[in-house]
Design an enzyme around this catalytic site. Structure first.
Site, short mmCIF file in Angstrom:
data_model
loop_
_atom_site.label_atom_id
_atom_site.label_comp_id
_atom_site.label_asym_id
_atom_site.label_seq_id
_atom_site.Cartn_x
_atom_site.Cartn_y
_atom_site.Cartn_z
N ARG A 23 -3.52 -9.73 -23.81
CA ARG A 23 -4.26 -8.62 -23.18
C ARG A 23 -3.49 -7.93 -22.07
NH1 ARG A 23 -8.86 -11.90 -20.77
NH2 ARG A 23 -7.04 -13.20 -20.41
N GLU A 28 -2.53 -12.89 -8.47
CA GLU A 28 -3.02 -12.78 -7.09
C GLU A 28 -1.84 -12.30 -6.26
OE1 GLU A 28 -4.32 -16.63 -5.74
OE2 GLU A 28 -6.32 -16.35 -6.55
N GLN A 46 -4.75 -2.50 6.65
CA GLN A 46 -4.70 -1.27 5.86
C GLN A 46 -3.76 -1.46 4.69
OE1 GLN A 46 -4.23 2.30 8.30
NE2 GLN A 46 -2.59 2.99 6.95
N ASP A 47 -4.09 -0.85 3.56
CA ASP A 47 -3.19 -0.76 2.41
C ASP A 47 -2.75 0.69 2.25
OD1 ASP A 47 -3.50 -3.42 1.82
OD2 ASP A 47 -4.57 -3.13 -0.05
N ASN A 48 -1.46 0.88 1.94
CA ASN A 48 -0.90 2.22 1.70
C ASN A 48 -0.29 2.26 0.30
OD1 ASN A 48 -1.49 2.95 4.39
ND2 ASN A 48 0.44 2.08 5.09
N ARG A 59 12.58 6.88 1.78
CA ARG A 59 11.51 6.89 2.79
C ARG A 59 11.95 5.93 3.89
NH1 ARG A 59 6.64 9.21 0.73
NH2 ARG A 59 6.83 9.67 -1.50
N HIS A 62 11.77 3.74 9.37
CA HIS A 62 10.61 3.92 10.24
C HIS A 62 10.18 2.61 10.88
CE1 HIS A 62 9.57 7.07 6.94
NE2 HIS A 62 10.32 7.63 7.86
N HIS A 119 12.19 -0.01 8.75
CA HIS A 119 11.96 -0.23 7.32
C HIS A 119 12.22 1.05 6.56
CE1 HIS A 119 9.26 -0.21 3.71
NE2 HIS A 119 10.03 -1.25 3.48
N TYR A 132 1.83 -1.06 -0.07
CA TYR A 132 2.15 -1.99 1.00
C TYR A 132 0.99 -2.18 1.96
CZ TYR A 132 3.61 2.33 3.43
OH TYR A 132 3.67 3.58 3.97
N LYS A 169 10.96 15.42 8.01
CA LYS A 169 10.97 14.58 9.20
C LYS A 169 12.13 13.58 9.17
CE LYS A 169 7.47 11.74 9.67
NZ LYS A 169 6.17 11.15 10.00
N ASP A 170 12.40 12.99 8.00
CA ASP A 170 13.49 12.02 7.90
C ASP A 170 14.86 12.68 8.01
OD1 ASP A 170 11.76 9.88 7.77
OD2 ASP A 170 11.89 9.66 5.59
#
Length: 186
Positions: A23, A28, A46-48, A59, A62, A119, A132, A169-170
């Site tokens: 399937r 987890e 928080q999850d992004n 990216r 930061h 990061h 993340y 910005k970067d």
């Protein structure tokens, strides 16, 4: 869940078990109890989720300073990235050093980037999606950045300078300044 250290001991690779059958699969990807039993304790708030359409999208680099220092647990659900953490904790024995890993949908690894580190990541495939968890919410006033191709850090990004896709910005982030005291160690 398997935990491995990288060249900087605080930067970890976490590989969850993945169980498949006809399937599909089940995994987890986060289990606080199982990881705490191995000494990993992080409280996520928080999850992004990011999507990068093009190969060579960068990216980073930061971080966030106090009072909103972020630790990040990064995983790829589609595609692949080269992920890097740079230690910017003043006084740390690994100050200015970096640890990196390839994180892909196939290898199912996750990288833990603790607070006190810059990061960033570069997409190795088009249409890459990264999810993340973070230990603090986004705080614009606490946000800091260093330009991705800083000559002092000399990171071996897997993209030629002309091929990097960057945010506005970067593109204008400052160079690494070893005199900055954003974080101290311990």
């Amino acid at each position: 869940m398997q935990i491995e250290t990288l060249s900087i001991p605080e930067v970890l690779l976490i590989t969850p078990a993945k169980f498949g059958d006809s399937r599909g699969f089940f995994s987890e990807t986060w289990n606080a109890g199982k990881l705490a039993a191995q000494g990993f304790n992080a409280h996520f708030v928080q999850d992004n989720h990011s999507f990068s359409a093009e190969l060579g999208t960068i990216r980073g680099l930061h971080c966030q300073m106090a009072p909103s220092v972020q630790g990040k647990l990064v995983r790829v659900v589609k595609g692949a990235i080269w992920d890097v953490a740079v230690d910017i904790r003043k006084g740390s024995p690994t100050f200015g050093k970096w640890a990196a890993a390839e994180i892909t949908e196939e290898n199912w690894k996750q990288i833990w980037v603790p607070g006190g580190f810059l990061h960033g990541f570069c997409t190795l495939l088009p249409d890459t999606e990264v999810i993340y968890k973070v230990t603090a919410g986004y705080d614009k006033a606490a946000e800091r950045a260093v330009v991705w191709d800083d000559p002092t850090l000399a990171l071996p990004w897997p993209v030629a300078p002309g091929g990097a896709k960057l945010s506005d910005k970067d593109k204008i982030a400052p160079n690494f300044n070893p005199d900055d005291t954003w974080f101290t160690y311990p």
